[in-house]
Design a protein around this motif. Sequence first.
Motif, PDB file in Angstrom:
ATOM      1  N   HIS A   5     -56.387 -22.405  39.762  1.00  0.00           N
ATOM      2  CA  HIS A   5     -56.771 -21.010  39.894  1.00  0.00           C
ATOM      3  C   HIS A   5     -58.066 -20.756  39.128  1.00  0.00           C
ATOM      4  N   GLY A   6     -58.245 -21.486  38.040  1.00  0.00           N
ATOM      5  CA  GLY A   6     -59.458 -21.364  37.245  1.00  0.00           C
ATOM      6  C   GLY A   6     -59.947 -22.718  36.777  1.00  0.00           C
ATOM      7  N   ILE A   7     -61.259 -22.918  36.779  1.00  0.00           N
ATOM      8  CA  ILE A   7     -61.867 -24.159  36.297  1.00  0.00           C
ATOM      9  C   ILE A   7     -62.983 -23.770  35.339  1.00  0.00           C
ATOM     10  N   LEU A   8     -62.945 -24.313  34.151  1.00  0.00           N
ATOM     11  CA  LEU A   8     -63.983 -24.100  33.145  1.00  0.00           C
ATOM     12  C   LEU A   8     -64.783 -25.393  33.039  1.00  0.00           C
ATOM     13  N   PHE A   9     -65.963 -25.400  33.607  1.00  0.00           N
ATOM     14  CA  PHE A   9     -66.775 -26.627  33.714  1.00  0.00           C
ATOM     15  C   PHE A   9     -67.903 -26.544  32.702  1.00  0.00           C
ATOM     16  N   ASP A  10     -67.804 -27.327  31.647  1.00  0.00           N
ATOM     17  CA  ASP A  10     -68.741 -27.231  30.532  1.00  0.00           C
ATOM     18  C   ASP A  10     -69.833 -28.291  30.634  1.00  0.00           C
ATOM     19  N   GLU A  11     -71.068 -27.912  30.272  1.00  0.00           N
ATOM     20  CA  GLU A  11     -72.234 -28.812  30.204  1.00  0.00           C
ATOM     21  C   GLU A  11     -72.369 -29.674  31.456  1.00  0.00           C
ATOM     22  N   VAL A  12     -72.710 -29.030  32.541  1.00  0.00           N
ATOM     23  CA  VAL A  12     -72.887 -29.726  33.814  1.00  0.00           C
ATOM     24  C   VAL A  12     -73.974 -30.789  33.718  1.00  0.00           C
ATOM     25  N   ILE A  13     -74.936 -30.614  32.816  1.00  0.00           N
ATOM     26  CA  ILE A  13     -76.036 -31.583  32.712  1.00  0.00           C
ATOM     27  C   ILE A  13     -75.549 -32.983  32.364  1.00  0.00           C
ATOM     28  N   ALA A  14     -74.340 -33.100  31.811  1.00  0.00           N
ATOM     29  CA  ALA A  14     -73.828 -34.417  31.427  1.00  0.00           C
ATOM     30  C   ALA A  14     -73.101 -35.130  32.563  1.00  0.00           C
ATOM     31  N   GLN A  15     -72.931 -34.462  33.706  1.00  0.00           N
ATOM     32  CA  GLN A  15     -72.212 -35.081  34.820  1.00  0.00           C
ATOM     33  C   GLN A  15     -73.047 -36.182  35.461  1.00  0.00           C
ATOM     34  N   PRO A  16     -72.494 -37.396  35.602  1.00  0.00           N
ATOM     35  CA  PRO A  16     -73.266 -38.495  36.201  1.00  0.00           C
ATOM     36  C   PRO A  16     -73.431 -38.350  37.708  1.00  0.00           C
ATOM     37  N   ARG A  73     -71.874 -35.714  41.414  1.00  0.00           N
ATOM     38  CA  ARG A  73     -71.194 -34.498  41.829  1.00  0.00           C
ATOM     39  C   ARG A  73     -69.737 -34.746  42.200  1.00  0.00           C
ATOM     40  N   GLU A  74     -69.219 -35.939  41.956  1.00  0.00           N
ATOM     41  CA  GLU A  74     -67.874 -36.303  42.387  1.00  0.00           C
ATOM     42  C   GLU A  74     -66.810 -35.372  41.803  1.00  0.00           C
ATOM     43  N   LEU A  75     -66.821 -35.163  40.483  1.00  0.00           N
ATOM     44  CA  LEU A  75     -65.822 -34.311  39.852  1.00  0.00           C
ATOM     45  C   LEU A  75     -65.991 -32.860  40.307  1.00  0.00           C
ATOM     46  N   TRP A  76     -67.218 -32.403  40.384  1.00  0.00           N
ATOM     47  CA  TRP A  76     -67.505 -31.035  40.813  1.00  0.00           C
ATOM     48  C   TRP A  76     -66.906 -30.770  42.198  1.00  0.00           C
ATOM     49  N   ASP A  77     -67.193 -31.660  43.128  1.00  0.00           N
ATOM     50  CA  ASP A  77     -66.711 -31.467  44.500  1.00  0.00           C
ATOM     51  C   ASP A  77     -65.186 -31.556  44.578  1.00  0.00           C
ATOM     52  N   ALA A  78     -64.599 -32.474  43.811  1.00  0.00           N
ATOM     53  CA  ALA A  78     -63.146 -32.624  43.828  1.00  0.00           C
ATOM     54  C   ALA A  78     -62.453 -31.352  43.356  1.00  0.00           C
ATOM     55  N   LEU A  79     -62.980 -30.739  42.307  1.00  0.00           N
ATOM     56  CA  LEU A  79     -62.368 -29.517  41.782  1.00  0.00           C
ATOM     57  C   LEU A  79     -62.641 -28.314  42.683  1.00  0.00           C
ATOM     58  N   ARG A  80     -63.836 -28.251  43.243  1.00  0.00           N
ATOM     59  CA  ARG A  80     -64.149 -27.133  44.139  1.00  0.00           C
ATOM     60  C   ARG A  80     -63.223 -27.114  45.356  1.00  0.00           C
ATOM     61  N   THR A  81     -63.023 -28.279  45.936  1.00  0.00           N
ATOM     62  CA  THR A  81     -62.207 -28.337  47.157  1.00  0.00           C
ATOM     63  C   THR A  81     -60.717 -28.229  46.861  1.00  0.00           C
ATOM     64  N   ALA A  82     -60.322 -28.448  45.611  1.00  0.00           N
ATOM     65  CA  ALA A  82     -58.898 -28.389  45.273  1.00  0.00           C
ATOM     66  C   ALA A  82     -58.382 -26.960  45.192  1.00  0.00           C
ATOM     67  N   ALA A  83     -59.293 -25.980  45.111  1.00  0.00           N
ATOM     68  CA  ALA A  83     -58.872 -24.598  44.862  1.00  0.00           C
ATOM     69  C   ALA A  83     -58.672 -23.791  46.135  1.00  0.00           C
ATOM     70  N   GLY A  84     -58.656 -24.421  47.277  1.00  0.00           N
ATOM     71  CA  GLY A  84     -58.594 -23.696  48.536  1.00  0.00           C
ATOM     72  C   GLY A  84     -57.313 -22.933  48.777  1.00  0.00           C
ATOM     73  N   ALA A  85     -56.219 -23.294  48.110  1.00  0.00           N
ATOM     74  CA  ALA A  85     -54.932 -22.638  48.361  1.00  0.00           C
ATOM     75  C   ALA A  85     -54.767 -21.340  47.579  1.00  0.00           C
ATOM     76  N   ARG A  86     -55.648 -21.048  46.644  1.00  0.00           N
ATOM     77  CA  ARG A  86     -55.548 -19.833  45.838  1.00  0.00           C
ATOM     78  C   ARG A  86     -56.283 -18.673  46.515  1.00  0.00           C
ATOM     79  N   THR A  87     -55.833 -17.457  46.243  1.00  0.00           N
ATOM     80  CA  THR A  87     -56.446 -16.303  46.897  1.00  0.00           C
ATOM     81  C   THR A  87     -57.780 -15.899  46.279  1.00  0.00           C
ATOM     82  N   GLN A  88     -57.913 -16.075  44.961  1.00  0.00           N
ATOM     83  CA  GLN A  88     -59.183 -15.727  44.326  1.00  0.00           C
ATOM     84  C   GLN A  88     -59.455 -16.679  43.152  1.00  0.00           C
TER      85      GLN A  88
END
Length: 534
Positions: A164-175, A177-192
Amino acid sequence: MELAFDEARATRAERFFERMLCHTKGRWAGQPFHLTDWQRDDLVRPLFGTVRYDEELDDWVRLYRVAWLELARKNGKSEFLAGCGLYLLIADGEAGAEIYGAAADRDQAAIVWEVAQRMVELSRYLSARLRIFKQSKRIVDERTGSYYRVLPADAAGNLGLNPHGILFDEVIAQPSRELWDALRTAAGARTQPLMIAATTAGNDPASFAAKEHAEMEKVADDPDRAPHTFVFMRNTDAKADAFDEANWSHANPALGEFLSAQALRDEAIEARNDPAKENAFRQFRLNQWVQQATRWMPLHLWDESSTEVWPSPAHARSRLKGRRAWGGLDLSSVEDLTAWSLVVELDERGEDGQPRYGALWRFFCPEEQVRDLDRHTGGDFSVWVRQGWVTATEGNVIDYEAVLDAIAADAEDFRIVDISADRWMLEPVRQRIVERTGTEVFPIPQTFQGMGPAMKQLRALVRARRLEHGRNPVARWNVDSTEVKRDDAENVKPVKPERKASGRRIDGTVALALAIDAGVVRARPPRKRGVAGF
């Protein structure tokens, strides 16, 4: 899309921060989390109060599903993220809410979680309602079956998440977009669902964060491009004077509130005299996207090192003629300059009581390159050719015979002890230099190990005002163009700028460093007269 602003939702989020939460650090620790004007009006209220009508649900839901917060460090990002995480956990009307803290690794993600943990401990209401599991980094609301936990480093492969909520800290350290995309697509079942990403500017233009930053700039300019994305970006203009305090507040909205202006002043003083620190100051304090390569030498330090202005190459050579010297050679073919430098003993001493040295150069370029270099130097380059600071050889490639003749002439006028040269393209002329000067030539690789010691020594000579360069205009241009990269041991090597885009050259810096290598780093017994070494 039908949009509206829900005053009740905005006020609910605002009051949650101010009535339920406390600050956790510094002089504000333990005090209620009273939102500053910019936190309240630019972040909390629009983020949580802007809604859209969902025809599928026949209800109003939060408009924003992604929030991108990009501002300088120490402006309260961690505390804001933690407060948002707790709000999404218990106050957003979501049963069974799953709130996840994500970052480049579990330790980084735990920073925000630990702030949230402390907020719970400091709140009478939250500490009574929520359970904290420190070992597993979980905060649990048993009343609604909701929890906030830190994700492990391999979370991208976990398909069982329903955030329902994702707190993504210091995006500049991400090697990637794999984790970003995985979490974004995982939230599709929630209303907001809401993913809040907080970051500071980075230093890699090819990184995932840089590409996402570029996309967020477009969204900020045209919200219709991605209406579900909330963007709050505070990047100082790249052309702004980094040392003018008037330019600090944009990237640091907390300046003067819970961010010390004096701390920035102290760092600015250090940055002004050290390009590596200037790069970090620009990135982390001004939130400017910078390059991994950093400027090497502040021009004011370079200028201050020289007490004289030599009006011509002939004057410079007559000023130092007959002295012991060490040579450095940086060869080229077409686009670069070829640079030959001498570091010469002086009778003077610097402010630290150590000997001072003179620096001389000869620069060469193909005649056909003069017009292009004029374009990049405001017409100065052709003036330097006419004045003798640069020798333009006929055609579109360097005439090495002219270079060899000049080196041989210097060998007559100076007692050259040793010569270092860039290994690249050296072998065709190395033996001829030895034959014409009677001095050995040592090939030096353009690596951290090869160039690092000489670059360090050269910088030390300049900072101690022990290098008299006579304000050679071509050398000054080269020094101002020089960027370096650093390894883990803080060795530096010069890197070539993108010449087609910038027209900059660094060959005079490289040649001078090589001459320093000959006289300082190797410090071999001389091949001719005298004793080598500075």
